[in-house]
Structure formats: structure tokens, C-alpha cells
Design a protein around this motif. Structure first.
Motif, PDB file in Angstrom:
ATOM      1  N   ASP A  13       6.517   5.558  -8.005  1.00 27.78           N
ATOM      2  CA  ASP A  13       6.444   5.367  -6.448  1.00 27.78           C
ATOM      3  C   ASP A  13       6.740   4.063  -5.873  1.00 27.78           C
ATOM      4  O   ASP A  13       6.577   3.818  -4.836  1.00 27.78           O
ATOM      5  CB  ASP A  13       5.113   5.688  -6.240  1.00 27.78           C
ATOM      6  CG  ASP A  13       4.552   7.296  -6.450  1.00 27.78           C
ATOM      7  OD1 ASP A  13       5.708   8.103  -6.520  1.00 27.78           O
ATOM      8  OD2 ASP A  13       3.415   7.526  -6.702  1.00 27.78           O
ATOM      9  N   SER A  14       7.195   3.064  -6.633  1.00 25.04           N
ATOM     10  CA  SER A  14       7.430   1.853  -5.725  1.00 25.04           C
ATOM     11  C   SER A  14       8.666   1.943  -4.968  1.00 25.04           C
ATOM     12  O   SER A  14       8.827   0.933  -4.219  1.00 25.04           O
ATOM     13  CB  SER A  14       7.625   0.649  -6.958  1.00 25.04           C
ATOM     14  OG  SER A  14       8.687   0.896  -7.749  1.00 25.04           O
ATOM     15  N   TRP A  15       9.510   2.715  -5.346  1.00 22.53           N
ATOM     16  CA  TRP A  15      10.751   2.887  -4.482  1.00 22.53           C
ATOM     17  C   TRP A  15      10.322   3.193  -3.169  1.00 22.53           C
ATOM     18  O   TRP A  15      11.007   2.683  -2.167  1.00 22.53           O
ATOM     19  CB  TRP A  15      11.737   3.997  -5.055  1.00 22.53           C
ATOM     20  CG  TRP A  15      11.231   5.458  -4.933  1.00 22.53           C
ATOM     21  CD1 TRP A  15      10.579   6.045  -5.874  1.00 22.53           C
ATOM     22  CD2 TRP A  15      11.487   6.396  -3.994  1.00 22.53           C
ATOM     23  NE1 TRP A  15      10.269   7.436  -5.185  1.00 22.53           N
ATOM     24  CE2 TRP A  15      10.739   7.361  -4.162  1.00 22.53           C
ATOM     25  CE3 TRP A  15      12.046   6.047  -2.655  1.00 22.53           C
ATOM     26  CZ2 TRP A  15      10.718   8.567  -3.026  1.00 22.53           C
ATOM     27  CZ3 TRP A  15      12.062   7.366  -1.657  1.00 22.53           C
ATOM     28  CH2 TRP A  15      11.286   8.554  -2.111  1.00 22.53           C
ATOM     29  N   ILE A  16       9.191   3.880  -2.747  1.00 29.27           N
ATOM     30  CA  ILE A  16       8.678   4.087  -1.346  1.00 29.27           C
ATOM     31  C   ILE A  16       8.641   2.932  -0.730  1.00 29.27           C
ATOM     32  O   ILE A  16       9.078   2.588   0.379  1.00 29.27           O
ATOM     33  CB  ILE A  16       7.478   5.010  -1.374  1.00 29.27           C
ATOM     34  CG1 ILE A  16       7.976   6.432  -2.132  1.00 29.27           C
ATOM     35  CG2 ILE A  16       7.083   5.168  -0.009  1.00 29.27           C
ATOM     36  CD1 ILE A  16       6.686   7.308  -2.295  1.00 29.27           C
ATOM     37  N   LEU A  17       7.936   1.700  -1.428  1.00 26.36           N
ATOM     38  CA  LEU A  17       7.451   0.760  -0.916  1.00 26.36           C
ATOM     39  C   LEU A  17       8.757   0.036  -0.547  1.00 26.36           C
ATOM     40  O   LEU A  17       8.949  -0.652   0.472  1.00 26.36           O
ATOM     41  CB  LEU A  17       6.709  -0.210  -1.772  1.00 26.36           C
ATOM     42  CG  LEU A  17       5.359   0.435  -2.052  1.00 26.36           C
ATOM     43  CD1 LEU A  17       4.555  -0.643  -2.863  1.00 26.36           C
ATOM     44  CD2 LEU A  17       4.639   0.037  -0.530  1.00 26.36           C
ATOM     45  N   GLN A  18       9.686  -0.050  -1.459  1.00 25.15           N
ATOM     46  CA  GLN A  18      11.040  -0.866  -1.230  1.00 25.15           C
ATOM     47  C   GLN A  18      12.014  -0.259  -0.256  1.00 25.15           C
ATOM     48  O   GLN A  18      12.740  -1.126   0.495  1.00 25.15           O
ATOM     49  CB  GLN A  18      11.862  -1.026  -2.755  1.00 25.15           C
ATOM     50  CG  GLN A  18      11.048  -1.833  -3.744  1.00 25.15           C
ATOM     51  CD  GLN A  18      11.752  -1.590  -5.015  1.00 25.15           C
ATOM     52  OE1 GLN A  18      12.712  -0.940  -5.312  1.00 25.15           O
ATOM     53  NE2 GLN A  18      11.036  -2.211  -6.254  1.00 25.15           N
ATOM     54  N   LEU A  19      12.226   1.001  -0.144  1.00 24.91           N
ATOM     55  CA  LEU A  19      13.094   1.486   0.684  1.00 24.91           C
ATOM     56  C   LEU A  19      12.449   1.774   2.417  1.00 24.91           C
ATOM     57  O   LEU A  19      13.262   2.045   3.048  1.00 24.91           O
ATOM     58  CB  LEU A  19      13.670   2.712   0.044  1.00 24.91           C
ATOM     59  CG  LEU A  19      14.378   2.423  -1.175  1.00 24.91           C
ATOM     60  CD1 LEU A  19      14.851   3.749  -1.716  1.00 24.91           C
ATOM     61  CD2 LEU A  19      15.624   1.551  -0.853  1.00 24.91           C
ATOM     62  N   ILE A  20      11.291   2.242   1.962  1.00 20.66           N
ATOM     63  CA  ILE A  20      10.517   2.466   3.522  1.00 20.66           C
ATOM     64  C   ILE A  20       9.630   1.419   3.917  1.00 20.66           C
ATOM     65  O   ILE A  20       9.712   1.210   5.309  1.00 20.66           O
ATOM     66  CB  ILE A  20       9.839   3.925   3.321  1.00 20.66           C
ATOM     67  CG1 ILE A  20      11.132   4.888   3.085  1.00 20.66           C
ATOM     68  CG2 ILE A  20       9.286   4.410   4.527  1.00 20.66           C
ATOM     69  CD1 ILE A  20      10.573   6.149   2.524  1.00 20.66           C
ATOM     70  N   VAL A  21       8.373   1.147   3.501  1.00 20.67           N
ATOM     71  CA  VAL A  21       7.395   0.464   3.822  1.00 20.67           C
ATOM     72  C   VAL A  21       7.756  -0.908   4.264  1.00 20.67           C
ATOM     73  O   VAL A  21       7.493  -1.330   5.212  1.00 20.67           O
ATOM     74  CB  VAL A  21       6.348   0.707   2.974  1.00 20.67           C
ATOM     75  CG1 VAL A  21       5.071  -0.198   3.492  1.00 20.67           C
ATOM     76  CG2 VAL A  21       5.701   1.944   2.751  1.00 20.67           C
ATOM     77  N   PHE A  22       8.331  -1.716   3.507  1.00 18.92           N
ATOM     78  CA  PHE A  22       8.708  -3.023   3.441  1.00 18.92           C
ATOM     79  C   PHE A  22       9.664  -3.254   4.774  1.00 18.92           C
ATOM     80  O   PHE A  22       9.455  -4.240   5.469  1.00 18.92           O
ATOM     81  CB  PHE A  22       9.241  -3.794   2.342  1.00 18.92           C
ATOM     82  CG  PHE A  22       8.009  -3.909   1.371  1.00 18.92           C
ATOM     83  CD1 PHE A  22       6.656  -4.183   1.664  1.00 18.92           C
ATOM     84  CD2 PHE A  22       8.312  -3.879  -0.060  1.00 18.92           C
ATOM     85  CE1 PHE A  22       5.505  -4.373   0.614  1.00 18.92           C
ATOM     86  CE2 PHE A  22       7.357  -4.041  -0.939  1.00 18.92           C
ATOM     87  CZ  PHE A  22       6.024  -4.182  -0.682  1.00 18.92           C
ATOM     88  N   PRO A  23      10.900  -2.580   4.685  1.00 15.87           N
ATOM     89  CA  PRO A  23      11.787  -2.566   6.022  1.00 15.87           C
ATOM     90  C   PRO A  23      10.892  -2.294   7.244  1.00 15.87           C
ATOM     91  O   PRO A  23      11.275  -2.972   8.185  1.00 15.87           O
ATOM     92  CB  PRO A  23      12.720  -1.703   5.816  1.00 15.87           C
ATOM     93  CG  PRO A  23      12.904  -1.377   4.124  1.00 15.87           C
ATOM     94  CD  PRO A  23      11.502  -1.611   3.727  1.00 15.87           C
TER      95      PRO A  23
END
Length: 62
Positions: A13-23
Motif C-alpha cells: 500500500d506504500s504506492w498510495i502514499l508515494q503517488l497520492i498522499v505526498f504530492p
């Protein structure tokens, strides 16, 4: 840290952080920073009665 493609392939689920949450968080922080800077600039202009916009001519002394 895995790349986004590897994390997605492995079911992480870390891709959610990298692609959505952090930006989104970075964009929100940038907007807040700009708004605070504009608010500070507007309040500084309000404290100086002799300040004027570029479109207006300065007030002539009497």
C-alpha cells in the motif's frame, strides 16, 4: 524503499502514499505558504496609508 511499480506489483500500500498522499500534501503546503505570504503583504499595505498600487497615482501633498 521500493519503487512505485514494484510496490504496486507486490500488493504493497506504500504506492498510495508515494503517488497520492505526498504530492497532495506538498501542493497543500505550497498553497498555504502562498496564502500566508499574500496575507502578510496585504496587512503590511494596510498599515501604510501612503502605499498605492501601480495603477494609481500617488496622493499629492497639500
Amino acid at each position: 524503499m521500493m519503487s512505485g511499480a514494484q510496490a504496486f506489483d507486490e500488493g504493497s500500500d506504500s504506492w498510495i502514499l508515494q503517488l497520492i498522499v505526498f504530492p497532495l500534501a506538498a501542493a497543500a503546503a505550497g498553497i498555504v505558504s502562498l496564502l500566508l505570504k499574500q496575507r502578510k503583504r496585504a496587512s503590511a499595505q494596510g498599515r501604510h496609508p501612503n502605499s498605492y498600487d501601480i495603477d494609481q497615482e500617488p496622493e499629492q501633498p497639500r
